[in-house]
Design an enzyme around this catalytic site. Structure first.
Site, PDB file in Angstrom:
ATOM      1  N   HIS A 178       1.924  -3.805   1.106  1.00  0.00           N
ATOM      2  CA  HIS A 178       1.144  -3.000   2.063  1.00  0.00           C
ATOM      3  C   HIS A 178      -0.269  -3.580   2.242  1.00  0.00           C
ATOM      4  O   HIS A 178      -1.267  -2.896   2.058  1.00  0.00           O
ATOM      5  CB  HIS A 178       1.071  -1.532   1.602  1.00  0.00           C
ATOM      6  CG  HIS A 178       0.689  -0.590   2.721  1.00  0.00           C
ATOM      7  ND1 HIS A 178       1.200   0.669   2.865  1.00  0.00           N
ATOM      8  CD2 HIS A 178      -0.189  -0.734   3.758  1.00  0.00           C
ATOM      9  CE1 HIS A 178       0.676   1.259   3.918  1.00  0.00           C
ATOM     10  NE2 HIS A 178      -0.174   0.423   4.482  1.00  0.00           N
TER      11      HIS A 178
ATOM     12  N   ARG B 166       5.208   1.837   8.958  1.00  0.00           N
ATOM     13  CA  ARG B 166       5.301   2.685   7.771  1.00  0.00           C
ATOM     14  C   ARG B 166       6.723   2.613   7.224  1.00  0.00           C
ATOM     15  O   ARG B 166       7.697   2.549   7.990  1.00  0.00           O
ATOM     16  CB  ARG B 166       4.983   4.143   8.110  1.00  0.00           C
ATOM     17  CG  ARG B 166       3.510   4.444   8.268  1.00  0.00           C
ATOM     18  CD  ARG B 166       2.758   4.379   6.942  1.00  0.00           C
ATOM     19  NE  ARG B 166       1.359   4.731   7.099  1.00  0.00           N
ATOM     20  CZ  ARG B 166       0.357   3.840   7.211  1.00  0.00           C
ATOM     21  NH1 ARG B 166       0.609   2.551   7.190  1.00  0.00           N
ATOM     22  NH2 ARG B 166      -0.891   4.248   7.331  1.00  0.00           N
TER      23      ARG B 166
END
Ligand code: NDP
Ligand code: OXD
Length: 318
Positions: free
Chosen positions: A281, A233
């Protein structure tokens, strides 16, 4: 029994079509298109779901995260106290390992150098250490970290992994705790982050941590510093510190799939940095059908009284 699909940033219609086929005896709704009593909703399939919506479901029994990570749900202070199930799926795991291995190989095999030489029409080989001279350290030895570690070890890399609790993964040296982290960092040429975002991992990858990475790696002269790869993350990385480390030579290069703010802002210096490879992502973008089958199977098992698996530990935060 109603399942509400509330997935921001995804095409909820195609998810609803899949679930209608997999669970034809269930009432499949999607937010905000489908109306009906909120009290009918027993299951929520969520991704970055509006916090007020989750809090407004009085008869919710199970939350399914449409991802392996659950930070997007846990940051909701009004999250109902019901079990939360995350995705653990071989398709997702394989795709993450593919992305990690791809990045490790691109750095190890000097892809940036050869792309630059191709642009210059330059035919010139460079020395590259063998895989077994390259030390990879992986932050996180859960489903994803352990799989990537195992596969990198099979390719011959010297692989170590760090987790809260010690692990036994074949061919992988296990470290845990703060001392373990420091020891692993010192022997790491390529650092891979696959940690969940929790209060303990927020901002973990800062300048101080990057400065502890190996200073004696077998690397190419153009690239004589460690590498960072992050697909966990963005909240675990301090982006100004990464840029500083790239600019002062503490880091040779990095591959980033995740960012503090997504989508990455148009003005971010990462877009044009010559030693940054970025992806939007997508490291473990998975087959939607595989993920839908997984969730439908969990619902069927739950209704058959078999209980739930892959339930998030709310105290640990993952
Ligand atoms: P898991 O829960 O299976 O594994 C998490 C690992 O992190 C465990 O080994 C755990 O230790 C370790 N860990 C957690 N907190 C700490 C800490 N404070 N110190 C040391 N170790 C810690 O998760 P997954 O492997 O399935 O997924 C990891 C993350 O990857 C997700 O949470 C998500 O953020 C990210 N992800 C990113 C994707 C992308 O496309 N970029 C796709 C999918 C996931 P222990 O084993 O001791 O509990
Ligand atoms: C996930 C992700 O958590 O895609 O699954 O980030």
């Amino acid at each position: 029994m109603a399942l509400l699909i509330a997935v921001n940033g995804w095409d909820s219609e195609s998810w609803a079509t899949r679930f209608s086929a997999l669970l034809p005896d269930h009432d499949i709704r999607r937010h905000p298109e489908t109306t009906g009593e909120l009290s009918d909703i027993r299951y929520l399939l969520g991704w970055k779901t509006d916090p007020e919506l989750v809090a407004a479901l009085p008869n919710l029994e199970v939350i399914f995260s449409l991802g392996a990570g659950v930070d997007h749900l846990l940051k909701n202070p009004d999250l109902p106290d019901v079990p939360m199930v995350r995705i653990v799926d071989p398709d997702l795991t394989m795709r993450m390992s593919e992305w990690v291995i791809l990045q490790v190989l691109l750095h190890h095999r000097k892809d940036r150098l050869y792309r630059a030489q191709q642009a210059d029409h330059l035919w010139k080989g460079a020395d590259v250490p063998s895989a077994n001279a390259v030390r990879v350290g992986i932050l996180g030895q859960g489903v994803l970290g352990a799989d990537a570690a195992r596969k990198l070890a099979l390719l011959g890399y010297q692989v170590a992994g760090w987790s809260r609790t010690p692990k036994s993964v074949e061919g992988v040296v296990s470290f845990s705790g703060e001392d373990g982290l420091n020891t692993m960092l010192r022997r790491t040429d390529i650092l891979v982050n696959l940690l969940p975002l929790t209060p303990a991992t927020t901002g973990l990858i800062d300048y101080d941590l990057l400065s502890k990475l190996s200073s004696d790696g077998q690397r190419h002269p153009d690239c004589d510093a460690p590498i960072l790869i992050n697909a966990g993350r963005g909240g675990s990385q301090v982006e100004d510190d990464i840029l500083r480390a790239l600019d002062d030579g503490t880091l040779a290069a990095c591959s980033l799939d995740v960012f503090e703010n997504e989508p990455l802002t148009a003005t971010s210096p990462f877009w044009d940095h010559p030693r940054v490879s970025l992806t939007p992502h997508i490291a473990a973008d998975s087959d939607p059908q595989a993920l839908s089958v997984y969730v439908a199977e969990r619902i069927r098992a739950y209704e058959a009284g078999e209980g739930l698996i892959n339930v998030v530990d709310r105290t640990a935060g993952y």
